[in-house]
Enzyme design. Sequence first.
Site, PDB file in Angstrom:
ATOM      1  N   MET A  30      38.968 -19.140 -95.962  1.00 33.23           N
ATOM      2  CA  MET A  30      38.617 -20.676 -96.431  1.00 33.23           C
ATOM      3  C   MET A  30      37.523 -20.679 -97.360  1.00 33.23           C
ATOM      4  O   MET A  30      37.039 -21.677 -97.626  1.00 33.23           O
ATOM      5  CB  MET A  30      38.057 -21.274 -95.055  1.00 33.23           C
ATOM      6  N   LEU A  33      32.995 -17.175 -99.636  1.00 30.71           N
ATOM      7  CA  LEU A  33      33.286 -15.961 -99.761  1.00 30.71           C
ATOM      8  C   LEU A  33      31.636 -15.289 -99.594  1.00 30.71           C
ATOM      9  O   LEU A  33      31.106 -15.754-100.423  1.00 30.71           O
ATOM     10  CB  LEU A  33      33.933 -15.088-100.777  1.00 30.71           C
ATOM     11  N   GLY A  36      31.147 -10.104 -95.719  1.00 23.21           N
ATOM     12  CA  GLY A  36      32.200  -9.805 -94.863  1.00 23.21           C
ATOM     13  C   GLY A  36      33.509 -10.061 -95.362  1.00 23.21           C
ATOM     14  O   GLY A  36      34.582  -9.305 -95.148  1.00 23.21           O
ATOM     15  N   HIS A  37      33.601 -11.136 -96.083  1.00 19.83           N
ATOM     16  CA  HIS A  37      35.106 -11.164 -96.753  1.00 19.83           C
ATOM     17  C   HIS A  37      35.574 -10.192 -97.665  1.00 19.83           C
ATOM     18  O   HIS A  37      36.614  -9.674 -97.585  1.00 19.83           O
ATOM     19  CB  HIS A  37      35.142 -12.735 -97.511  1.00 19.83           C
ATOM     20  N   ASP A 150      35.642 -13.605 -85.490  1.00 19.87           N
ATOM     21  CA  ASP A 150      36.490 -14.382 -84.710  1.00 19.87           C
ATOM     22  C   ASP A 150      37.397 -13.684 -83.961  1.00 19.87           C
ATOM     23  O   ASP A 150      38.827 -13.566 -84.290  1.00 19.87           O
ATOM     24  CB  ASP A 150      37.084 -15.155 -86.034  1.00 19.87           C
ATOM     25  N   GLN A 153      40.239 -15.526 -82.356  1.00 17.90           N
ATOM     26  CA  GLN A 153      41.343 -16.019 -83.495  1.00 17.90           C
ATOM     27  C   GLN A 153      42.306 -14.684 -83.706  1.00 17.90           C
ATOM     28  O   GLN A 153      43.477 -14.699 -83.607  1.00 17.90           O
ATOM     29  CB  GLN A 153      40.779 -16.443 -84.721  1.00 17.90           C
ATOM     30  N   SER A 185      28.666 -15.126 -92.064  1.00 18.00           N
ATOM     31  CA  SER A 185      29.560 -16.146 -91.691  1.00 18.00           C
ATOM     32  C   SER A 185      29.253 -17.241 -92.962  1.00 18.00           C
ATOM     33  O   SER A 185      28.179 -17.457 -93.274  1.00 18.00           O
ATOM     34  CB  SER A 185      29.237 -16.817 -90.417  1.00 18.00           C
ATOM     35  N   ARG A 187      29.186 -20.279 -92.451  1.00 20.88           N
ATOM     36  CA  ARG A 187      28.430 -21.597 -91.920  1.00 20.88           C
ATOM     37  C   ARG A 187      26.940 -21.082 -91.881  1.00 20.88           C
ATOM     38  O   ARG A 187      25.941 -21.797 -91.578  1.00 20.88           O
ATOM     39  CB  ARG A 187      28.895 -21.772 -90.608  1.00 20.88           C
TER      40      ARG A 187
HETATM   41  O1  PAF Z   1      39.200 -17.372 -90.295  1.00 23.20           O
HETATM   42  C1  PAF Z   1      39.572 -17.906 -91.187  1.00 23.20           C
HETATM   43  O2  PAF Z   1      38.774 -18.073 -92.228  1.00 23.20           O
HETATM   44  C2  PAF Z   1      40.601 -19.131 -90.986  1.00 23.20           C
HETATM   45  O3  PAF Z   1      40.624 -19.499 -89.594  1.00 23.20           O
HETATM   46  C3  PAF Z   1      41.784 -18.743 -91.496  1.00 23.20           C
HETATM   47  C4  PAF Z   1      42.264 -17.443 -90.867  1.00 23.20           C
HETATM   48  C5  PAF Z   1      41.816 -18.394 -93.149  1.00 23.20           C
HETATM   49  C6  PAF Z   1      43.071 -19.709 -91.360  1.00 23.20           C
HETATM   50  O4  PAF Z   1      42.790 -20.865 -91.872  1.00 23.20           O
END
Ligand code: PAF
Length: 281
Positions: A30, A33, A36-37, A150, A153, A185, A187
Amino acid sequence: MDVLTTRDQVAAFSASHHAAGRRVGFVPTMGALHAGHLALMEEAGRRADAVLASIFVNPTQFGPGEDFERYPRDTEGDLAKARSAGCHAVFLPPVAEMYPPGADTVVRVPALSGPLCGASRPGHFDGVCTVVLKLLHITRCDVAVFGEKDYQQLAVIRRMVRDLDVPVEIVGHPIVREADGLAMSSRNQYLGADERREALCLHRALAAAEAVWAAGERDADALEQTARALVAASARARIDYLEVRDALDLTRPAGPITGPVVLAMAVWFGQTRLLDNRVLA
Ligand code: PAF
């Protein structure tokens, strides 16, 4: 690095790599960045020949009153970071490209989506599953990499992919932490200086629970109490949940723990909700 905004462009990107016998790796994000990303993108690069990331703040996974509007957005900065992490393309779809008028289908994994984050964010995982399944179809990727921060998730997505026979390998990447232990994160940037300092209690709580686990504790309540005491020591922390769950199906262990479990928590600091977890195996 290509910047793609339509589903057709993404399909053409993957088709050209597949035609040349190359594997496509995918990292959905999302945006906003952080390291971690970038670690997920680098992992995708080790497992595939061409790396595609998406940046899409998915409205359907935010509930009323959540932070969809104020979720951090930095497209130019993100593109530079994705490029530095070795991405070959980034998919930046407008909302109408992902949800054309009349879009009505929702993907749900009810049992795994029920507890933990699902209990405090009703409908959240329906939004995640729906957008991730769409992205997996659009990208036709061979492998997709998700962060283990996550945890729920990732468990939900693995189950969805298994149940719906989606031909993709799902890879989990270990949590990437700041030098002082805070899980990275997007956030975290909401945190004030005092909240940022006190947020280290999550990491400390997990370490304390891991220590008593290593000493032989196999009672879920006792493990939770150990961690809870460390979080409660922070005046600013408000626990949303802190629970020991089976590492695979996220059920509550009945009696002494016999298999791998995850200690997962979500903790509020002011308006910011942070996640962290540790697998105990
Ligand atoms: O983990 C995230 O950033 C979101 O939940 C994802 C997997 C990109 C789905 O919108």
